[in-house]
Design an enzyme around this catalytic site. Structure first.
Site, PDB file in Angstrom:
ATOM      1  N   GLU A   1       0.804  -1.218   0.000  1.00 22.81           N
ATOM      2  CA  GLU A   1       0.000   0.000   0.000  1.00 22.81           C
ATOM      3  C   GLU A   1       0.844   1.278   0.000  1.00 22.81           C
ATOM      4  O   GLU A   1       0.319   2.367  -0.234  1.00 22.81           O
ATOM      5  CB  GLU A   1      -0.946   0.005   1.200  1.00 22.81           C
ATOM      6  CG  GLU A   1      -2.057  -1.032   1.070  1.00 22.81           C
ATOM      7  CD  GLU A   1      -2.975  -1.073   2.276  1.00 22.81           C
ATOM      8  OE1 GLU A   1      -2.571  -0.599   3.352  1.00 22.81           O
ATOM      9  OE2 GLU A   1      -4.103  -1.590   2.146  1.00 22.81           O
TER      10      GLU A   1
ATOM     11  N   GLU B   1       6.953 -21.792   7.846  1.00 21.73           N
ATOM     12  CA  GLU B   1       7.358 -20.925   8.958  1.00 21.73           C
ATOM     13  C   GLU B   1       8.402 -21.574   9.861  1.00 21.73           C
ATOM     14  O   GLU B   1       8.992 -20.902  10.708  1.00 21.73           O
ATOM     15  CB  GLU B   1       6.145 -20.529   9.798  1.00 21.73           C
ATOM     16  CG  GLU B   1       5.522 -21.648  10.603  1.00 21.73           C
ATOM     17  CD  GLU B   1       4.414 -21.143  11.499  1.00 21.73           C
ATOM     18  OE1 GLU B   1       4.499 -21.409  12.717  1.00 21.73           O
ATOM     19  OE2 GLU B   1       3.479 -20.504  11.007  1.00 21.73           O
TER      20      GLU B   1
END
Length: 276
Positions: A79, A110
């Site tokens: 963004e 992960e």
């Protein structure tokens, strides 16, 4: 360490609640998040103050995370270019498992103790950059090992976690701990913890961009004109600040590509001081 994010929910038998009860109880829990973020402001301030000089000298900001935390980092990074008109390689979000993990769970990604540094090396990261690890639990191996590799090479590190005294915080130069308490659904850190992380990332990136001069007054003067709404918003800024007719302001905006550049060009042409 105390895994508050894994503690049992304060609520029992959620399946017996009606929709109104579910919504009201979740909202009641969510109201704790802003207070927890407020308590962490001194930690957020310290991290931002460390990152800004790096970026003023041409450094970049990296987010690394897994699952929900990784997705929030990718979201915040993605963004920045449209909002502040910066290049896409100034704020970079990396998620364990790569871009496919944004939409799909990647098994065991992960848990890697090496992949985060491999992912960072692909961008030729160095001591001019800064890295923020995001993990609600504060125990994610991908994120911890990434910060360890960075610190070993003199790269400034920060983190955002929702448990106190975590291994992640211990491996960050500037840890941020936003302790929001047990989740409404036990262990579902996409809820309060995810909301807290989103708020903190908003604060980090927005305050950094303001300090880098990407906002004038309270306006996004460098935003990308990527749709009709944003062109209209930019034109109205010029109408307000340059006292131009709307159509003339819109033409000036489209000619120069941003509110800032349009204002600078107009001010130069008319021998005015640019500004809002």
């Amino acid at each position: 360490m105390e895994r508050i994010t894994e503690k049992p929910s304060r609520y029992r038998h959620l399946e017996k609640m009606n929709v109104r009860e579910l919504l009201e109880n979740m909202n009641r829990e969510d109201q704790e998040v802003p207070a927890a973020v407020a308590r962490a402001i001194p930690q957020i301030e310290a991290l931002v103050n460390a990152v800004v000089p790096k970026m003023q000298r041409g450094g970049r900001l990296f987010y690394i995370g897994a699952g929900t935390s990784g997705r929030l980092g990718v979201l915040d990074a993605s963004e920045c270019p449209p909002t502040f008109g910066v290049s896409e390689d100034l704020v970079i979000g990396l998620i364990a498992g790569g871009d496919r993990a944004i939409r799909h769970a990647i098994e065991a990604a992960e848990d890697s103790l090496t992949q985060a540094w491999v992912d960072l090396q692909a961008y030729e990261i160095d001591e001019d950059d800064a890295v923020i690890g995001i993990a609600a639990s504060g125990t994610t191996p991908y994120v911890i090992s990434g910060l360890q590799a960075c610190r070993a090479r003199g790269i400034v590190t920060g983190c955002v976690t929702c448990n106190p005294e975590t291994p992640l915080a211990a491996n960050a130069d500037f840890p941020i701990e936003v302790v929001v308490g047990p989740e409404f659904v036990t262990g579902s850190t996409r809820l309060k913890a995810g909301t807290a992380q989103k708020l903190v990332l908003n604060m980090i990136s927005t305050s950094i961009m303001i300090r880098l001069g990407r906002v004038l007054d309270n306006k996004m003067v460098d935003m990308k004109l990527s749709n009709v709404k944003l062109v209209d918003r930019g034109a109205k800024m010029l109408v307000q600040n340059l006292s131009l007719p709307y159509d003339e302001a819109r033409d000036l905006l489209l000619k120069h590509g941003s509110v800032r550049k349009a204002m600078e060009a107009f001010s130069l042409e008319h021998n005015l001081s640019p500004g809002l």
